[in-house]
Write a protein that holds these residues in place. Structure first.
Motif, mmCIF file in Angstrom:
data_model
loop_
_atom_site.group_PDB
_atom_site.id
_atom_site.type_symbol
_atom_site.label_atom_id
_atom_site.label_comp_id
_atom_site.label_asym_id
_atom_site.label_seq_id
_atom_site.Cartn_x
_atom_site.Cartn_y
_atom_site.Cartn_z
ATOM 1 N N PHE A 1 0.428 -0.064 -13.291
ATOM 2 C CA PHE A 1 -1.381 -0.297 -14.270
ATOM 3 C C PHE A 1 -1.965 -0.355 -13.413
ATOM 4 O O PHE A 1 -2.637 0.124 -13.188
ATOM 5 C CB PHE A 1 -0.688 -1.326 -14.067
ATOM 6 C CG PHE A 1 -2.268 -2.655 -14.217
ATOM 7 C CD1 PHE A 1 -3.242 -2.507 -15.295
ATOM 8 C CD2 PHE A 1 -2.661 -2.964 -13.688
ATOM 9 C CE1 PHE A 1 -4.721 -2.907 -16.132
ATOM 10 C CE2 PHE A 1 -3.872 -3.773 -13.422
ATOM 11 C CZ PHE A 1 -4.953 -3.961 -14.814
ATOM 12 N N LEU A 2 -1.442 -0.734 -11.601
ATOM 13 C CA LEU A 2 -2.786 -0.625 -10.377
ATOM 14 C C LEU A 2 -3.130 1.085 -9.909
ATOM 15 O O LEU A 2 -3.663 1.033 -10.113
ATOM 16 C CB LEU A 2 -2.216 -1.006 -9.403
ATOM 17 C CG LEU A 2 -2.093 -2.534 -9.719
ATOM 18 C CD1 LEU A 2 -1.348 -3.154 -7.942
ATOM 19 C CD2 LEU A 2 -3.291 -3.476 -9.771
ATOM 20 N N VAL A 3 -1.914 2.119 -10.350
ATOM 21 C CA VAL A 3 -2.458 3.589 -9.885
ATOM 22 C C VAL A 3 -3.271 3.418 -10.898
ATOM 23 O O VAL A 3 -4.556 4.573 -10.623
ATOM 24 C CB VAL A 3 -0.843 3.579 -9.974
ATOM 25 C CG1 VAL A 3 -1.249 5.608 -10.054
ATOM 26 C CG2 VAL A 3 -0.946 3.295 -8.780
ATOM 27 N N LEU A 4 -3.146 3.471 -12.561
ATOM 28 C CA LEU A 4 -3.608 4.586 -13.116
ATOM 29 C C LEU A 4 -4.840 3.640 -13.234
ATOM 30 O O LEU A 4 -6.277 4.177 -13.287
ATOM 31 C CB LEU A 4 -2.971 3.527 -14.819
ATOM 32 C CG LEU A 4 -2.311 4.220 -15.065
ATOM 33 C CD1 LEU A 4 -1.468 3.176 -16.130
ATOM 34 C CD2 LEU A 4 -1.972 5.712 -15.622
ATOM 35 N N LYS B 1 0.855 -1.138 0.432
ATOM 36 C CA LYS B 1 0.574 0.098 -0.293
ATOM 37 C C LYS B 1 0.531 0.756 0.005
ATOM 38 O O LYS B 1 0.181 2.263 -0.280
ATOM 39 C CB LYS B 1 -0.866 0.128 1.376
ATOM 40 C CG LYS B 1 -2.722 -0.791 1.354
ATOM 41 C CD LYS B 1 -3.008 -0.741 2.082
ATOM 42 C CE LYS B 1 -3.930 -2.401 2.494
ATOM 43 N NZ LYS B 1 -4.861 -2.305 3.153
ATOM 44 N N GLU B 2 1.766 1.043 0.663
ATOM 45 C CA GLU B 2 3.000 1.988 0.652
ATOM 46 C C GLU B 2 3.700 2.061 -0.227
ATOM 47 O O GLU B 2 3.599 3.947 -1.447
ATOM 48 C CB GLU B 2 3.660 2.355 1.802
ATOM 49 C CG GLU B 2 4.749 3.159 2.063
ATOM 50 C CD GLU B 2 5.798 3.240 2.447
ATOM 51 O OE1 GLU B 2 6.761 3.934 3.531
ATOM 52 O OE2 GLU B 2 5.564 2.256 3.999
ATOM 53 N N SER B 3 4.002 1.576 -0.905
ATOM 54 C CA SER B 3 4.861 2.108 -2.493
ATOM 55 C C SER B 3 4.054 2.290 -3.986
ATOM 56 O O SER B 3 4.225 2.864 -4.870
ATOM 57 C CB SER B 3 5.338 0.293 -2.812
ATOM 58 O OG SER B 3 4.354 -0.695 -3.202
ATOM 59 N N LEU C 1 4.046 6.223 -5.606
ATOM 60 C CA LEU C 1 4.192 5.881 -6.826
ATOM 61 C C LEU C 1 2.341 6.832 -7.186
ATOM 62 O O LEU C 1 3.023 7.907 -8.384
ATOM 63 C CB LEU C 1 3.886 4.764 -7.316
ATOM 64 C CG LEU C 1 3.542 4.263 -8.813
ATOM 65 C CD1 LEU C 1 5.069 5.519 -9.606
ATOM 66 C CD2 LEU C 1 3.347 3.332 -9.772
ATOM 67 N N THR C 2 1.453 7.266 -6.411
ATOM 68 C CA THR C 2 0.874 7.719 -6.958
ATOM 69 C C THR C 2 0.846 9.716 -6.242
ATOM 70 O O THR C 2 0.530 10.329 -7.911
ATOM 71 C CB THR C 2 -0.782 7.383 -6.226
ATOM 72 O OG1 THR C 2 -1.322 5.973 -5.837
ATOM 73 C CG2 THR C 2 -1.627 8.202 -6.468
ATOM 74 N N ASP C 3 1.785 9.684 -5.727
ATOM 75 C CA ASP C 3 2.134 10.703 -5.381
ATOM 76 C C ASP C 3 3.179 11.103 -6.638
ATOM 77 O O ASP C 3 2.967 12.329 -7.171
ATOM 78 C CB ASP C 3 3.176 10.945 -4.444
ATOM 79 C CG ASP C 3 1.941 10.391 -2.898
ATOM 80 O OD1 ASP C 3 0.995 11.071 -3.197
ATOM 81 O OD2 ASP C 3 1.764 10.475 -1.985
ATOM 82 N N SER C 4 4.159 10.371 -6.500
ATOM 83 C CA SER C 4 5.469 10.801 -7.976
ATOM 84 C C SER C 4 4.060 10.397 -9.431
ATOM 85 O O SER C 4 4.483 11.716 -10.558
ATOM 86 C CB SER C 4 6.305 8.992 -8.413
ATOM 87 O OG SER C 4 6.812 10.014 -9.549
#
Length: 85
Positions: free
Chosen positions: A59-62, A25-27, A31-34
């Motif tokens: 992929f998960l963030v998108l 979850k942290e990564s 990545l979402t922030d970046s």
């Protein structure tokens, strides 16, 4: 091996079942922030059939952001398991 960039629908991409990386979850948050600051700086790498071989977290963030498409790098032919280790 030649690769080309191609826009693919997010719902056509399939995570590789044997992805060796652990996504926390942290990564995903980092990545979402970046990606919020810099966008998708590195494309997702996929087999020609849409199986993801690099970029599962992207992929998960998108997908979480309800993106419809992503730029993907696609090889000219399907990679063997040895080639994408």
């Amino acid at each position: 091996m030649n690769w080309h960039a191609e826009s693919r629908r997010i719902d056509s991409l399939k995570p590789f079942e044997k992805n060796p990386r652990t996504i926390t979850k942290e990564s995903i948050k980092d990545l979402t922030d970046s990606m919020g600051k810099f966008g998708l700086a590195e494309p997702i790498c996929c087999q020609p059939d849409g199986t993801i071989i690099g970029g599962h977290a992207r992929f998960l963030v998108l997908k979480e952001q309800c993106a419809e498409e992503a730029i993907c790098m696609i090889p000219e032919k399907a990679l063997t398991p040895k080639e994408h280790e």
